[in-house]
Motif scaffolding. Sequence first.
Motif, mmCIF file in Angstrom:
data_model
loop_
_atom_site.group_PDB
_atom_site.id
_atom_site.type_symbol
_atom_site.label_atom_id
_atom_site.label_comp_id
_atom_site.label_asym_id
_atom_site.label_seq_id
_atom_site.Cartn_x
_atom_site.Cartn_y
_atom_site.Cartn_z
ATOM 1 N N PHE A 1 13.606 3.725 6.716
ATOM 2 C CA PHE A 1 15.090 3.720 6.183
ATOM 3 C C PHE A 1 15.864 5.212 6.459
ATOM 4 O O PHE A 1 17.136 5.100 6.674
ATOM 5 C CB PHE A 1 15.163 3.384 4.527
ATOM 6 C CG PHE A 1 14.361 1.884 4.439
ATOM 7 C CD1 PHE A 1 14.670 1.112 5.630
ATOM 8 C CD2 PHE A 1 14.053 1.751 3.103
ATOM 9 C CE1 PHE A 1 14.095 -0.417 5.099
ATOM 10 C CE2 PHE A 1 13.395 0.410 2.721
ATOM 11 C CZ PHE A 1 13.630 -0.814 4.068
ATOM 12 N N LEU A 2 15.149 6.254 6.034
ATOM 13 C CA LEU A 2 15.838 7.554 6.400
ATOM 14 C C LEU A 2 16.174 7.730 7.801
ATOM 15 O O LEU A 2 17.164 8.214 8.012
ATOM 16 C CB LEU A 2 14.788 8.505 5.692
ATOM 17 C CG LEU A 2 14.379 8.699 4.361
ATOM 18 C CD1 LEU A 2 13.413 9.859 4.115
ATOM 19 C CD2 LEU A 2 15.761 8.934 3.592
ATOM 20 N N TYR A 3 15.278 7.426 8.517
ATOM 21 C CA TYR A 3 15.819 7.528 10.105
ATOM 22 C C TYR A 3 16.881 6.606 10.409
ATOM 23 O O TYR A 3 17.990 7.160 11.124
ATOM 24 C CB TYR A 3 14.381 6.853 11.081
ATOM 25 C CG TYR A 3 13.366 7.968 11.412
ATOM 26 C CD1 TYR A 3 13.927 8.895 12.158
ATOM 27 C CD2 TYR A 3 12.037 7.956 10.917
ATOM 28 C CE1 TYR A 3 12.839 10.243 12.605
ATOM 29 C CE2 TYR A 3 11.202 8.935 11.369
ATOM 30 C CZ TYR A 3 11.673 9.936 12.067
ATOM 31 O OH TYR A 3 10.811 10.788 12.407
ATOM 32 N N GLN B 1 2.761 6.815 -4.175
ATOM 33 C CA GLN B 1 1.316 7.073 -4.562
ATOM 34 C C GLN B 1 1.062 6.665 -5.968
ATOM 35 O O GLN B 1 0.402 6.074 -6.351
ATOM 36 C CB GLN B 1 0.832 8.061 -4.034
ATOM 37 C CG GLN B 1 0.240 8.076 -2.568
ATOM 38 C CD GLN B 1 -0.441 9.285 -2.205
ATOM 39 O OE1 GLN B 1 -0.188 10.279 -2.725
ATOM 40 N NE2 GLN B 1 -1.607 9.035 -1.432
ATOM 41 N N TRP B 2 2.189 7.459 -6.813
ATOM 42 C CA TRP B 2 1.888 7.331 -8.373
ATOM 43 C C TRP B 2 2.093 5.937 -8.724
ATOM 44 O O TRP B 2 1.556 5.348 -9.491
ATOM 45 C CB TRP B 2 3.112 8.077 -8.564
ATOM 46 C CG TRP B 2 3.289 8.307 -10.228
ATOM 47 C CD1 TRP B 2 4.139 7.436 -11.099
ATOM 48 C CD2 TRP B 2 2.516 9.047 -11.356
ATOM 49 N NE1 TRP B 2 4.103 7.995 -12.241
ATOM 50 C CE2 TRP B 2 3.012 8.721 -12.583
ATOM 51 C CE3 TRP B 2 1.835 10.099 -11.225
ATOM 52 C CZ2 TRP B 2 2.924 9.337 -13.776
ATOM 53 C CZ3 TRP B 2 1.348 10.749 -12.305
ATOM 54 C CH2 TRP B 2 1.706 10.200 -13.686
ATOM 55 N N TRP B 3 3.123 5.370 -8.132
ATOM 56 C CA TRP B 3 3.514 3.760 -8.372
ATOM 57 C C TRP B 3 2.264 2.923 -7.922
ATOM 58 O O TRP B 3 2.103 1.956 -8.927
ATOM 59 C CB TRP B 3 4.664 3.415 -7.617
ATOM 60 C CG TRP B 3 5.072 2.192 -7.468
ATOM 61 C CD1 TRP B 3 5.686 1.293 -8.158
ATOM 62 C CD2 TRP B 3 4.715 1.282 -6.336
ATOM 63 N NE1 TRP B 3 5.994 0.012 -7.726
ATOM 64 C CE2 TRP B 3 5.179 -0.088 -6.465
ATOM 65 C CE3 TRP B 3 4.351 1.641 -5.166
ATOM 66 C CZ2 TRP B 3 5.258 -1.092 -5.683
ATOM 67 C CZ3 TRP B 3 4.311 0.553 -4.098
ATOM 68 C CH2 TRP B 3 4.531 -0.465 -4.391
ATOM 69 N N ASP C 1 0.857 -1.377 0.061
ATOM 70 C CA ASP C 1 -0.072 -0.059 0.061
ATOM 71 C C ASP C 1 0.989 1.251 0.018
ATOM 72 O O ASP C 1 1.997 1.024 0.545
ATOM 73 C CB ASP C 1 -0.760 -0.164 1.154
ATOM 74 C CG ASP C 1 -1.649 1.260 1.439
ATOM 75 O OD1 ASP C 1 -2.582 1.511 0.796
ATOM 76 O OD2 ASP C 1 -0.935 2.022 2.345
ATOM 77 N N ALA C 2 0.318 2.399 -0.594
ATOM 78 C CA ALA C 2 1.132 3.596 -0.857
ATOM 79 C C ALA C 2 1.695 4.028 0.725
ATOM 80 O O ALA C 2 3.010 4.484 0.847
ATOM 81 C CB ALA C 2 0.505 4.378 -1.269
ATOM 82 N N SER D 1 5.597 4.073 1.973
ATOM 83 C CA SER D 1 6.176 5.374 2.341
ATOM 84 C C SER D 1 6.602 5.299 3.865
ATOM 85 O O SER D 1 8.078 5.867 4.012
ATOM 86 C CB SER D 1 5.168 6.474 2.170
ATOM 87 O OG SER D 1 4.673 6.633 0.995
ATOM 88 N N GLU D 2 5.966 4.563 4.649
ATOM 89 C CA GLU D 2 6.489 4.480 5.983
ATOM 90 C C GLU D 2 7.581 3.657 6.007
ATOM 91 O O GLU D 2 8.479 4.093 6.947
ATOM 92 C CB GLU D 2 5.256 3.863 6.967
ATOM 93 C CG GLU D 2 4.983 4.293 8.151
ATOM 94 C CD GLU D 2 5.117 5.364 8.708
ATOM 95 O OE1 GLU D 2 4.294 6.405 7.900
ATOM 96 O OE2 GLU D 2 5.382 5.875 9.938
#
Lengths: 222, 243, 206
Positions: B137-139, B178-180, B126-127, B131-132
Motif C-alpha cells: 500500500f505504501l509503494y 506483530q503486537w496485534w 500472519d504478521a 506487514s508486506e
Amino acid sequence: MLRGFTLTLARDMRLALRRKGDAANVLLFFVIVASLFPLGTGAEPGPLRAIGAGVVWVCALLASLLSLPRLFAADLADGTLEQMLVSAQPLGALVAGKIAAHWLTTGLPLALVAPLLGLQYGLPTDALAVLLASVLLGSPVLSLLGAAGAALTLGVRGAGVLAGILVLPLCVPALVFGAGAVAATLSALDPAPHLSLLGAFLAVSFVLGLWASCAALRVALD
Amino acid sequence: MASVLYTYASPQAFYPLAGRMIPWFAWAAAILALAGLYVGFFVAPTDATQGEAYRIIFLHVPAAWMSMFIYVVMAGWAGLGLVLNTRLSGMMASALAPTGAMFTFLALWSGALWGRPTWGTYWVWDARLTSELILLFLYLGFIALKEAIEDPRRADRASAVLALVGVVNIPIIYFSVQWWNTLHQGASVSFTAAPKMAATMLAGMLLMVFAAWMYSIAVSLARVRAIILERERDAAWVREAIA
Amino acid sequence: MLEAKALACERGGRRLFGGISIALEPGALVRVRGPNGSGKTSLLRILAGLTRPAEGEVRWRGAPIAELAEAYGAEMLFLGHAPGVKAELTAAENLAFALRLAGIAAGEREVREALARWGVGAQAGLPARVLSEGQRRRVALARLALASRVPLWLLDEPFAALDEDGVGLLRERLATHLAAGGMAVLTSHQEIALAARRVHTVALGA
C-alpha cells in the motif's frame, strides 16, 4: 511560537463555529457507518462485541479522513495559506494550530460519541471507558498524519481519495493499539500497555506529521 | 563540493553512464538467477516436512528482502533530492518504486502459493504477510502521488516527503502488526518455524538474492534512462542523443 | 538590503526568465513589468521566499532568505493575487488576523481606523462574503496602513480591482512609505506614476 499556534487555532475554531454543519456532518457520517455494520454482519451479541472496537476505530479513521480535504484547500483558494508561508510566525506553529483546531472539531467529538456506538455493539462499561480513552489518544494521530496527507495532495485532482490512500496505511499502528486496548479489556487483560504504545505513536506522529505538513505545504505553494 | 556532486548528479552525465552499466548488471542477474534456480530445483534436497513446496522460498525470500530494502533505498534517494535539490535523485526514487512494488507483490503472491500447500489456505493474517501487504500500500501510495502531481519537480519533492514519513513509520507498523498478531493468536501460523536449512538450500537462496539485486539495479537504471529522456526532452543534448 | 543575484525561474520545464538581479536600498521602488505569462508573479514569489529560484539566490541584510524563514517574514509584507480574505470572517476579523500573521501589533481601534482610511470602515462588522471584489481588495490593502515599520513590501498587481479613489489611496500610501525609507517591489501592467527617490524597472519577457 505560542502566538502563532493560538492565532490559527482561534481563527479556525471561529470559522468552525460559523459553519457548524461541516463538523456535524463528519459526526453523522461516523454514526451512520458504524450503525450499518450490524446490518451487514448480523446482530449476534458475541461476534458484535468482538468486532465493536475495531469497527468504531475504522469508522473514526474514515470520518476523520473525510474532513481532511477542507483543512488546507480553503486557505489555499483565498490566499491565506500564502500569507502563512510568508508570515512572521513560524510555519510549524501556525500549522500546529490548524491541526489542533481540526482535532477539536472532529477528533474530540468522534471520541465523545465513540462510547455510544460501543453500546450498540454491547461493549461492557469498562471497555467503553477504554474505547473513549483510546479514541481520545488516537484521534490526534489521525489529525496529524491526515494533515500531512492533505498537504501532500493539496491542489491535486482527486485529492480526497488520494489522501486516504496515503494516510490510511500510515495509521495502522493507531488502529492496532487503539482497538487492541479495548480487546485487551474484553479478555480481562490490562489495556495500559496498548494505551502507552498509542501515546508513544502519538508523539512520533506529532513530529512526523507536523514536519511533513510544513514541508508539503512549502512544496505545494512553490 | 556541492557543485561537484551536482555535475555527477546531472541527468545528462548520468544518462550514458547508466547505459554502459545496464548490460553488466543484466547479465549478472541472468547468470545468477540461472545458477540459483539450478541449485534450488536440482541440487537442494527435498524438505522433510514440506516436501517440494518449500522450493518457492527461492523466489519468495529474495522478493521479500528486496521489497523492504528497495523502500529504504528509495527513501534515501528521495531525501537526498529534498536536501540537495538534485534532479537525478527524484528520478532515481521514481525509477525504484515500480520495482519495489513488483517485489512486494511477488512476495505476497509467492507467499500465498506457499501457504496453500503448507497451511491449506492462500491467505493468513500472519504478521509478516500483513506487514508486506501494508508495504505494498505504501509503494502504491507513493506511485499514486507521483502520478497525480503534474509538475515533475513538485511531484519529486512531495513524494520524497511521503517516502521519508513512510520509512520512519515502517518499523512502527511492523512492530504494531506483530503486537496485534500476538494478541490475536490462534488464527495464524508463524513463519518463524521455518524448516532447518541445508547448506545447498542456503546457497540457492543467496544466489537468488544476488540475482534479485542485480536485476533491480539493471531495471532501475533502464527506467531512470527513460525518465531522463522524458523529462529532458526539450534539452538540446536529448535531441542529439535520440536523433 | 534586499539583494537578488542572477535569478532564473522555470515553470513546467519552460524557462520564464534568467539572469535577473535586483538590489534594493531604503527608499527605492522596483517595478516589475512585462506581458502576461512573463513571470512577474513568479519573480515576486521568489523574492518573498515562496518559490525556489531555478538559479541564483535572494539575500536580505546579507543572509539568504531561506535561512531567515519567519525572521524575514517579520520584515516583509507580501500581497499576492488572492487577497487572503476569508468569506466567513468580518472585514475587521480578517484584517486583525492578517496583521497578527504579519507580526504587526494592532488593537481593535487601530484596525477600525485602518479600515476607515481605506473606505471600508462601514463594512468592518460585515462578513467578507457580502463585500465586492474591490472592497475585499481594500480590506487586504488596509494592512499597509499599519505596516510602516515593515521595511519591505512586495505587492503583486496592487492596483488591480481598485477604483480611481483606491488607486489614489495606494499611491499616497506607497509614497509615504518610500519617503520614510521603506522599500517596495510591485508588479503592474498599468502605467501609474509613482513618487520615489529611486525607481528601478525590471522588464521581463523582452
